[in-house]
Motif scaffolding. Sequence first.
Motif, PDB file in Angstrom:
ATOM      1  N   LYS A 185       5.276  -4.392  -5.220  1.00  0.00           N
ATOM      2  CA  LYS A 185       4.493  -3.428  -3.656  1.00  0.00           C
ATOM      3  C   LYS A 185       5.166  -4.724  -2.300  1.00  0.00           C
ATOM      4  O   LYS A 185       5.245  -5.989  -2.670  1.00  0.00           O
ATOM      5  CB  LYS A 185       3.352  -3.554  -3.844  1.00  0.00           C
ATOM      6  CG  LYS A 185       2.002  -4.330  -3.813  1.00  0.00           C
ATOM      7  CD  LYS A 185       0.691  -4.014  -3.904  1.00  0.00           C
ATOM      8  CE  LYS A 185       0.375  -5.878  -4.060  1.00  0.00           C
ATOM      9  NZ  LYS A 185      -1.054  -4.950  -4.367  1.00  0.00           N
ATOM     10  N   ARG A 186       4.915  -3.503  -1.280  1.00  0.00           N
ATOM     11  CA  ARG A 186       5.547  -4.496  -0.435  1.00  0.00           C
ATOM     12  C   ARG A 186       3.957  -4.723   0.576  1.00  0.00           C
ATOM     13  O   ARG A 186       2.817  -4.498   0.056  1.00  0.00           O
ATOM     14  CB  ARG A 186       6.170  -3.961   1.303  1.00  0.00           C
ATOM     15  CG  ARG A 186       7.556  -3.302   1.027  1.00  0.00           C
ATOM     16  CD  ARG A 186       7.649  -2.575   1.708  1.00  0.00           C
ATOM     17  NE  ARG A 186       9.101  -1.764   1.215  1.00  0.00           N
ATOM     18  CZ  ARG A 186      10.184  -2.392   1.486  1.00  0.00           C
ATOM     19  NH1 ARG A 186      10.537  -3.796   2.277  1.00  0.00           N
ATOM     20  NH2 ARG A 186      11.487  -1.523   1.550  1.00  0.00           N
ATOM     21  N   THR A 187       3.613  -6.380   0.546  1.00  0.00           N
ATOM     22  CA  THR A 187       2.344  -6.620   0.904  1.00  0.00           C
ATOM     23  C   THR A 187       2.102  -6.390   2.438  1.00  0.00           C
ATOM     24  O   THR A 187       0.965  -6.548   3.176  1.00  0.00           O
ATOM     25  CB  THR A 187       2.499  -7.733   0.950  1.00  0.00           C
ATOM     26  OG1 THR A 187       3.313  -8.968   0.582  1.00  0.00           O
ATOM     27  CG2 THR A 187       2.029  -8.389  -1.383  1.00  0.00           C
TER      28      THR A 187
ATOM     29  N   ASN B  69       4.212  -4.370 -11.897  1.00  0.00           N
ATOM     30  CA  ASN B  69       4.062  -3.343 -10.990  1.00  0.00           C
ATOM     31  C   ASN B  69       4.871  -4.756  -9.743  1.00  0.00           C
ATOM     32  O   ASN B  69       5.347  -5.342  -9.004  1.00  0.00           O
ATOM     33  CB  ASN B  69       2.082  -4.031  -9.826  1.00  0.00           C
ATOM     34  CG  ASN B  69       1.520  -3.227  -8.909  1.00  0.00           C
ATOM     35  OD1 ASN B  69       2.339  -2.068  -8.671  1.00  0.00           O
ATOM     36  ND2 ASN B  69       0.760  -4.261  -8.084  1.00  0.00           N
TER      37      ASN B  69
END
Length: 146
Positions: free
Chosen positions: A79-81, A77
């Motif tokens: 993702k941008r947080t 996984n």
Amino acid sequence: MKRVIITFMIIIILVVPLQTNAASNYYQPPEKSDEELIMDMFFSLLLPHIKKPVMNYYSQYLSETPLVYPYQIKILNMKRTNQYRGFIFSLEIEITPVVGPHIEVGKDHLTFTITPSNVTLDKFEHIETYELPPNWQHIKRKQQPL
């Protein structure tokens, strides 16, 4: 006539490959693409941050430090947080450390937070231990009873 039809159907079933829509459990960019090059470069830069927790964990159980090769890293996984085009990322990977001639010793999941100036390990989770072959048993450390 029935035998001919059944024989024909069996031949078709055996010869024609079955199509599957099953997805790979992780993303792989096209071979020899710019994306593959960037991914390999990224994994190479991340390796020092992977090696340290691997060394810390496996040094308790093995006298030889396992290696992790970039091609043995799977992205679980990412993702941008912090919104679109933000540069704080969360990355979960699966690794397969090896010793000697690529003998797998286990499977681990690592979670990192990546910013422009820092890579931080948030979580190291040992998933599975693989049994070493008989000629590599000598690298196992003796465990002290509690």
